[in-house]
Scaffold this motif. Structure first.
Motif, PDB file in Angstrom:
ATOM      1  N   GLY A   1      46.969  44.039  39.785  1.00  0.00           N
ATOM      2  CA  GLY A   1      47.468  43.810  38.232  1.00  0.00           C
ATOM      3  C   GLY A   1      46.293  42.933  37.993  1.00  0.00           C
ATOM      4  O   GLY A   1      45.909  42.596  36.645  1.00  0.00           O
TER       5      GLY A   1
ATOM      6  N   SER B   1      43.602  44.512  36.976  1.00  0.00           N
ATOM      7  CA  SER B   1      43.177  45.357  35.669  1.00  0.00           C
ATOM      8  C   SER B   1      43.286  44.184  34.397  1.00  0.00           C
ATOM      9  O   SER B   1      42.977  45.013  33.388  1.00  0.00           O
ATOM     10  N   ASN B   2      43.549  43.328  34.927  1.00  0.00           N
ATOM     11  CA  ASN B   2      43.395  41.767  33.693  1.00  0.00           C
ATOM     12  C   ASN B   2      42.095  41.398  33.334  1.00  0.00           C
ATOM     13  O   ASN B   2      41.634  41.123  32.666  1.00  0.00           O
TER      14      ASN B   2
ATOM     15  N   GLU C   1      42.650  52.032  33.213  1.00  0.00           N
ATOM     16  CA  GLU C   1      43.653  51.843  33.982  1.00  0.00           C
ATOM     17  C   GLU C   1      44.520  52.428  34.868  1.00  0.00           C
ATOM     18  O   GLU C   1      44.838  53.644  34.446  1.00  0.00           O
TER      19      GLU C   1
ATOM     20  N   PRO D   1      46.412  52.070  38.242  1.00  0.00           N
ATOM     21  CA  PRO D   1      47.359  51.115  39.006  1.00  0.00           C
ATOM     22  C   PRO D   1      47.300  51.518  40.570  1.00  0.00           C
ATOM     23  O   PRO D   1      47.654  52.058  41.119  1.00  0.00           O
TER      24      PRO D   1
ATOM     25  N   ASN E   1      51.482  46.734  39.021  1.00  0.00           N
ATOM     26  CA  ASN E   1      51.012  46.642  37.556  1.00  0.00           C
ATOM     27  C   ASN E   1      50.893  48.723  36.904  1.00  0.00           C
ATOM     28  O   ASN E   1      51.305  48.587  36.122  1.00  0.00           O
TER      29      ASN E   1
ATOM     30  N   GLY F   1      52.794  45.200  34.873  1.00  0.00           N
ATOM     31  CA  GLY F   1      50.983  44.954  34.282  1.00  0.00           C
ATOM     32  C   GLY F   1      50.361  46.389  32.510  1.00  0.00           C
ATOM     33  O   GLY F   1      49.695  45.416  31.795  1.00  0.00           O
ATOM     34  N   THR F   2      50.576  47.292  33.434  1.00  0.00           N
ATOM     35  CA  THR F   2      50.146  48.285  32.294  1.00  0.00           C
ATOM     36  C   THR F   2      49.968  48.789  31.653  1.00  0.00           C
ATOM     37  O   THR F   2      49.452  49.672  30.413  1.00  0.00           O
TER      38      THR F   2
END
Length: 265
Positions: A61, A64-65, A82, A84, A89, A93-94
């Motif tokens: 995460g 990715s952020n 993305e 993950p 994630n 998260g995604t």
């Protein structure tokens, strides 16, 4: 992460004639801030990124952020994908399209909505994760049931009663169910401004705990503590009946959050 997965991915893309520039970033909550974001943006520009580029975020995460926010800022928006590599994630998260970094005074204080072209989700990446990481992801899955779908919560409780074995034996099936549980909420309010705000359950206290511990607690562990705190507040306000307060908040987050009984429905 690059050694474990990135080399093969870069080699595969290059073998198909796709030019690839590999940039690595530090992992961990402490690296999720302005210095890392600024450094990544400058390195992407120096590497020749253009409006026609596609930036791929391979990792958990935090990666990715930071990568998603950099992609949203450069030239007012560059396409990104993305990929993950953690259960949390992949299943949580995604899905929200939210990209953010931490500020000096709190978590996720600076960010934007910047949706990926697509999410490449492969549970093969999750097979090497330690059980603690999977428990962290399951805490978010518990939240989806608490705030939206009692039937999903009950199924999750039955599934987890023996332990993590059933989840780890069927990662694809489990992750698919968790993704569906969140997408059902996001479909009502993709921007999480109205109905979708229920996804923030447990995150007010949870984010504070995660920030103050400097990432020593995983996100799901902190959210598990936050959900228990929210349930205690709801009980004090008279809008939720007490169920089980013999289990400590820490146990709720790190052991089996589905058994805590801190439910509000």
């Amino acid at each position: 992460m690059y050694t474990r997965y990135g080399k093969d991915l870069a080699r595969g893309l290059g073998g198909d004639g796709i030019p690839v520039n590999v940039l690595t970033v530090p992992e961990g909550e402490r690296a999720k801030g302005w210095p890392q974001l600024t450094d990544l943006c400058e390195r992407l520009v120096a590497a020749g990124v253009t409006k026609d580029s596609v930036i791929a975020a391979l990792g958990g995460g935090m990666v990715s952020n930071v990568v998603g926010l950099a992609a949203g800022l450069i030239y007012r928006g560059v396409r990104f994908v993305e990929i993950p590599t953690t259960m949390l994630n992949l299943t949580d998260g995604t899905l929200s399209n939210k990209q953010a970094i931490n500020g000096a005074l709190g978590k996720n204080q600076f960010g934007m909505y910047h949706a990926p072209l697509f999410i490449w989700a492969d549970v093969a990446y999750l097979r090497g994760e330690p059980p603690r990481q999977h428990r962290s992801a399951i805490a978010e899955a518990v939240k989806n049931g608490l705030v939206h779908d009692a039937a999903w919560f009950e199924r999750l409780e039955r599934l987890l009663t023996p332990g993590l074995e059933a989840v780890r034996e069927d990662l694809l099936g489990f992750c698919h169910e968790v993704v569906r549980s969140k997408l059902g909420i996001l479909a009502l309010d993709p921007g999480e401004r109205q109905a979708g705000i229920i996804l923030e359950y447990g995150h007010t206290v949870g984010h504070a705990v995660e920030f103050l511990t400097g990432g020593r607690l995983l996100h799901g562990e902190a959210v598990g503590i936050g959900m228990c705190a929210a349930a205690r507040v709801a009980m004090k306000l008279g809008i939720a009946a007490p169920k089980c307060w013999s289990v400590s908040s820490t146990s709720c987050a790190t052991a089996s959050a589905a058994r805590c009984g801190c439910r509000t429905s």
